[in-house]
Design a protein around this motif. Structure first.
Motif, short mmCIF file in Angstrom:
data_model
loop_
_atom_site.label_atom_id
_atom_site.label_comp_id
_atom_site.label_asym_id
_atom_site.label_seq_id
_atom_site.Cartn_x
_atom_site.Cartn_y
_atom_site.Cartn_z
N ASP A 32 33.36 23.41 -32.54
CA ASP A 32 32.97 24.52 -33.41
C ASP A 32 33.33 25.87 -32.82
O ASP A 32 33.21 26.89 -33.51
CB ASP A 32 31.46 24.47 -33.69
N PRO A 34 35.81 28.92 -31.36
CA PRO A 34 37.14 29.39 -31.74
C PRO A 34 38.20 28.77 -30.85
O PRO A 34 37.94 28.42 -29.68
CB PRO A 34 37.07 30.90 -31.53
N LEU A 39 39.78 31.45 -35.59
CA LEU A 39 38.59 32.18 -35.19
C LEU A 39 37.41 31.98 -36.13
O LEU A 39 36.26 32.08 -35.71
CB LEU A 39 38.89 33.69 -35.12
N ASN A 40 37.66 31.72 -37.41
CA ASN A 40 36.59 31.75 -38.41
C ASN A 40 36.80 30.62 -39.41
O ASN A 40 37.82 30.57 -40.08
CB ASN A 40 36.59 33.10 -39.12
N ARG A 41 35.82 29.72 -39.51
CA ARG A 41 35.94 28.58 -40.43
C ARG A 41 34.87 28.59 -41.52
O ARG A 41 34.73 27.62 -42.25
CB ARG A 41 35.86 27.28 -39.64
N ASP A 42 34.14 29.66 -41.62
CA ASP A 42 33.03 29.71 -42.57
C ASP A 42 33.11 31.02 -43.34
O ASP A 42 32.49 32.02 -42.97
CB ASP A 42 31.69 29.60 -41.83
N PHE A 43 33.89 31.04 -44.43
CA PHE A 43 34.04 32.30 -45.14
C PHE A 43 34.07 32.15 -46.66
O PHE A 43 34.40 33.08 -47.37
CB PHE A 43 35.29 33.06 -44.66
N GLN A 180 42.06 35.17 -42.83
CA GLN A 180 40.61 35.06 -42.68
C GLN A 180 40.25 33.92 -41.72
O GLN A 180 39.27 33.99 -40.99
CB GLN A 180 39.93 34.85 -44.04
N GLY A 183 42.08 35.44 -38.15
CA GLY A 183 41.85 36.82 -37.74
C GLY A 183 42.89 37.75 -38.33
O GLY A 183 44.06 37.38 -38.51
#
Length: 734
Positions: A32, A34, A39-43, A180, A183
């Motif tokens: 879970d 980065p 960097l971001n998996r929940d958007f 997203q 990054g």
């Protein structure tokens, strides 16, 4: 949460309705944190339907974009497959696990690490855009980012960790969500958008100042000064090895380097210098005593500080004792010329990635958000650390012809800020036409960095060439800096909306075959369509051309102001003083008429060029650091009036700014007059005049007929008139 489906050795995470993460780990431990890429998996909040142990499948996942089937066991093409709901494959819309390397996919490609020594086209790595409508990004070998130590760690075991993009041919949405996930691209400092001067050459301090003064005298703006490796000591004692790595100023060439750096800053320029860091910090360096003390090196034995950027202790000395001290003297950012290859084993990270990450983040911190480096591409996610240095290019028409396609296609993996050796670096011949065409492309590329080797004949000073090439090159360099308000607006849109400055045509026209066929044509910002000329002139017309597709609508040549009807493919012939650049009717282009001023400050004067014919609007975005100002311009065609609304919450716009209007109308009458004048000057016989006049007025007129007339002129020994006739033929045709 039903968007995450977990089993003993697998995990599926629905990130959006069209983006899926696929994981397999025999240990059942899923990652879970980065990675270097993601960097971001929940958007997003996708609508997900999940079925278990139904219809012979262990798991089914259904969204608006895809339907997943997993039958249990190790991932394979037999056990895991996904139906894509926006697919365009000729035979089927099903993706099978592991098929991402199959040749049948219509992947639109991405980019590569470098163009070093490439003479023309080379194979490109895959991107995330595909005409099939889906693609797979493998993140399995990415290192894990450890925030607490600001370091990267290899994965503990072999895993599957990838992302399936199922956006159909909505390429812009694919890219927006990719950003997203990985990054955003940083907002570049404004000074980087002007002209750069670079050359691998043993400049002296006085010689370099003299060169910059000559550019100033000619009113040719240079906004970034690049000093190649001879700024530092190169001729070192043999016992220390190669002179490519160095951090100590060459006082024979630059006896008072701090005065030079201050002089360049006072002249409105930023400064970067070239470094090859592979050899570490050795005993001959001016900073060696400080480094040796911090790293507890054996000074008596001249023990070197070995380059180990993944070693925190070395990293601190590398920045604090070496780079920060040079920055305090006036170096603004670094050209990281890493040429030493990849990591030695799978547990060691790519040194290029480490250089890019640590140098950019360090520079960003020290410049209060104006971070910048110049370095090679290190893989997906590298867009977070701009700029890209595409390497030592060969001076040839083949190299130039590949660069527009290469630059636009890199957007397919999010890498939008390439900087090329404009004009070429090495080999090749002295060719004023090639240098001019390359510079014209450079002006309409992400970064316009003129560069060359120390060969006597490769210097890119405009005055090295005959007067027509010189004048054209200087005018285009002025144009580049005039366009900074326009380019900076696109810079902001890249940062906030994920829209590339240089964008392939198929982003806007995904269903048009021409958008894929015209590989060298691209959009430059929101208003301009560029079709660079990348081949020499032909003997018959004495001009060069590019093949240009104009999408449907009314278009205007940015330079001649001639109007063209769209939905057509034409050969756009141009003299060496211009290239095909088109804007839509009603477009507004904002420029800075005071192009010699310092780009660190916002311009006092703004000129708005209106290509009249219909209503239009354009929002200019300006920034100083993270402070943003927006000005919305609107053109009323009926009233022939320009109005604007300013939103400047931080008061960064100059208090007494002047905004002027320059209106361009359809230039048909002027062309008619010019056509008749050119016919008179060409001394063509009455019969040939009549044939040409009839040909230009005949809507069914074909190019072959025109060539017959050209042959007639040749046979009558009137070759001198050919360029005149050809010019007006292709200018007049819309």
């Amino acid at each position: 949460m039903n968007r995450v489906v977990v089993g003993k050795t697998y995990r599926f995470t629905v990130i959006t309705d069209y983006l899926l993460r696929i994981e397999e780990d025999d240990t059942g431990k899923f990652e879970d944190r980065p990675t270097q890429t993601v960097l971001n998996r929940d958007f997003d909040e996708p609508e997900v339907g999940v079925l278990r142990n139904s219809n012979g499948h262990e798991v089914e996942i259904d969204t608006k974009g895809f339907h997943l089937y997993y039958d249990g066991g190790n991932f394979s093409a037999e056990s895991l497959y996904i139906d894509i709901k926006k697919a365009y494959s000729v035979y089927q819309n099903r993706w099978y696990f592991g098929e991402d390397n199959d040749d049948h996919q219509q992947n639109l490609l991405g980019t590569v690490r470098t163009l070093d020594h490439a003479n023309g086209a080379i194979p490109l790595d895959k991107g995330i855009m595909s005409r099939d409508g889906y693609s797979y990004l493998d993140d399995s070998k990415s290192f894990i980012y450890q925030q607490e130590s600001d370091s990267f760690k290899a994965r503990d075991n072999l895993v599957t960790d990838g992302y399936l993009f199922c956006y159909g041919r909505n390429y812009q949405k694919t890219l927006t969500d990719f950003y997203q996930l990985t990054g955003p691209t940083p907002l570049l400092p404004r000074f980087a958008l002007g002209n750069w001067w670079s050359r691998y050459y043993q400049y002296t301090q006085a010689g370099y100042q003299s060169l910059m003064r000559k550019f100033d005298k000619k009113k040719v703006p240079i906004n970034v000064s690049v000093l190649d490796m001879d700024w530092h000591k190169v001729d070192i004692p043999q016992k220390f090895g190669s002179g490519w790595t160095g951090y100590s100023w060459n006082t024979e060439l630059f006896p008072e380097h701090q005065k030079l750096l201050q002089w360049l800053h006072d002249d409105g320029k930023k400064v970067t210098v070239n470094v090859h860091p592979a050899a570490g910090i050795r005993a001959f360096e001016d900073v060696y005593p400080a480094v040796a003390k911090d790293l507890e090196l054996n000074v008596e034995k001249n023990e070197p500080a070995t380059f180990e950027l993944d070693n925190k202790k070395f990293r601190q000395a590398y920045f604090n004792d070496v780079h920060h001290k040079l920055e305090d003297e006036g170096i603004d950012f670094w050209w990281l010329d890493w040429q030493q290859g990849l990591a030695k084993n799978a547990k060691k990270m790519d040194p290029l990635w480490l250089l890019n990450y640590y140098h950019f983040t360090d520079n960003d911190r020290r410049t209060n958000g104006n971070g910048l480096i110049l370095s090679r591409y290190a893989g997906p996610g590298s867009h977070r650390y701009p700029l890209g240095f595409s390497g030592d290019s060969v001076i040839s028409w083949k190299s130039l012809d590949f660069q527009p396609y290469f630059t636009a296609t890199a957007a397919n993996i999010g890498y939008t800020w390439w900087s090329h050796d404009i004009g070429g670096h090495m080999h090749g011949d002295f060719d004023g036409e090639l240098a001019t065409r390359w510079l014209q492309f450079g002006v309409f590329s992400p970064i316009n960095r003129l560069h060359s080797s120390n060969n006597t004949f490769s210097g890119k000073e405009p005055w090295n060439y005959r007067s027509d090439f010189e004048n054209t090159q200087e005018e285009f360099m002025r144009l580049r800096t005039k366009l900074v308000p326009y380019i900076d607006t696109a810079n902001y849109k890249t940062h906030t909306e994920g829209i590339p400055l240089v964008k392939p045509l198929y982003y806007d026209y995904p269903e048009k075959a021409e958008a894929y066929a015209m590989k060298n044509e691209y959009f430059f910002g929101s208003e301009m369509l560029i079709s660079p000329i990348t081949s020499p002139h032909d003997d018959k017309t004495q001009m060069a051309y590019s093949k240009t597709w104009l999408p449907s609508g009314d278009w205007v040549d940015y330079f001649s102001h001639l109007r063209y009807r769209g939905d057509t493919v034409i050969k756009t012939y141009r003299d060496s003083n211009t290239i095909p650049v088109f804007v839509r009717l009603g477009s507004l282009i904002v420029t800075n008429p005071d192009y010699m001023n310092d780009l660190e400050n916002l311009p006092t004067n703004i000129q708005v060029e209106v290509f009249a014919g219909r209503d239009g609007s354009y929002e200019m975005v300006e920034h100083l650091g993270d402070k943003i100002a927006k000005t919305l311009f609107t053109w009323n065609e009926l009233e022939e009036s320009l109005k604007w609304i300013v939103n400047d919450p931080d008061n960064i716009i100059p208090k007494y700014r002047q905004i002027s209007l320059k209106t361009h109308h359809d230039n048909r009458r002027a062309v008619d007059k010019e056509f008749n004048n050119r016919l008179q000057r060409a001394y063509i016989s009455f019969d040939l005049k009549q044939q040409l006049s009839d040909a230009f007025n005949d809507e069914k007129y074909k190019y072959a007929s025109f060539m017959n007339l050209i042959n007639t002129l040749e046979n009558n020994d009137l070759r001198s008139s050919l360029s005149e006739v050809a010019y007006i033929r292709h200018s007049y045709n819309s």
